[in-house]
Design an enzyme around this catalytic site. Sequence first.
Site, PDB file in Angstrom:
ATOM      1  N   CYS A 130      47.527  17.756  61.986  1.00 20.88           N
ATOM      2  CA  CYS A 130      46.007  18.376  61.766  1.00 20.88           C
ATOM      3  C   CYS A 130      45.197  17.614  63.233  1.00 20.88           C
ATOM      4  CB  CYS A 130      45.643  17.555  60.619  1.00 20.88           C
ATOM      5  SG  CYS A 130      43.774  17.867  60.176  1.00 20.88           S
ATOM      6  N   CYS A 133      41.799  16.467  62.124  1.00 25.35           N
ATOM      7  CA  CYS A 133      41.738  15.267  61.427  1.00 25.35           C
ATOM      8  C   CYS A 133      41.957  13.811  62.488  1.00 25.35           C
ATOM      9  CB  CYS A 133      42.695  15.018  60.318  1.00 25.35           C
ATOM     10  SG  CYS A 133      42.789  16.365  59.259  1.00 25.35           S
ATOM     11  N   ASP A 134      43.084  14.142  63.394  1.00 18.32           N
ATOM     12  CA  ASP A 134      43.485  13.130  64.324  1.00 18.32           C
ATOM     13  C   ASP A 134      43.331  13.198  65.606  1.00 18.32           C
ATOM     14  OD1 ASP A 134      44.610  11.965  61.820  1.00 18.32           O
ATOM     15  OD2 ASP A 134      46.406  13.085  62.172  1.00 18.32           O
TER      16      ASP A 134
END
Length: 307
Positions: A130, A133-134
């Site tokens: 992701c 997300c990261d």
Amino acid sequence: MYELIIIGGGPAGMTAAVYAARKQMKALMVMKEFGGQPMWTMDIENYMGYQFVTGPELMAKFDEQVQKFPIDIKYEEVTALAVLPDGSFTVTSDGGEYQAKTVIVASGKRPRRLEVPGELEFTGRGVSYCATCDGPLFAGKAVAVIGGGNSALQAAIEVSKVAAKVYLISLMNDYKADPIIIEKLKALQQPVTELIGYTTKAVKGSQAVEKLVIVKNGDSNEIELAVQGVFVEIGLMPNSEYCEGLLAFNEDREVIADCRTRTNIPGLFAAGDVNNGPDKQIVIAAGDGAKAALVAYEYLLHRRRAD
């Protein structure tokens, strides 16, 4: 007993919940995680009503609408689905067992793994599925994005805003992405290093990711890229294991459903990315969810008349 159980909390499941509530059906929504795939998506420019919206923002709007209705919600992972002798269903989760007269399978998909040495070992320690997300965790670092479709190119574009260097590695000899996304990739101020026609062989490191091993297709010479992050964007797998042996699957393990979301079992419907629909889009998943709830309601009406 519920009239309807909805398995999944993404666009299909949440839309189904709203439509079921509007039909005053006694419904339960069971989900492992809230929001589904849009929670991994930062830039959404093709959902009607929004010129631009992030995935989490859009799903927060979905949730806000669901919360206005008396829908029971359980945050549990479904492990089994069975048909009872009377034609109703049992849904088993890691938190309990529930019965319903109809079920909508809307459990979506999850990221596909590379299945190479080091991938599992370094998941969460440099390997990610992701970029939304990261990505910020890799500010100023070198990263690799693996894949050649829309999600891979979008991930490369996104992480290029924070990473010092980005490699985009595609197994295919050409991208399978929308022209507009390819144009955005080519127009980046900080160019991405494109490695097209390469196979990923391994992820290496000590405590965290340090190297990615790749080879040119048709060659045997390994190339080691010094990276601290690896974003795997090679497609998705349907969350359909709990339907094994009950529902008909296609070769990709997607649940086979007709244009009205009906499966091979009466009263059991499949909506969104978990079914075999040819196009995977948020708007299509939401439409599937609405359709499935309406068809489930219609099924119950016919069943009552027969009784």
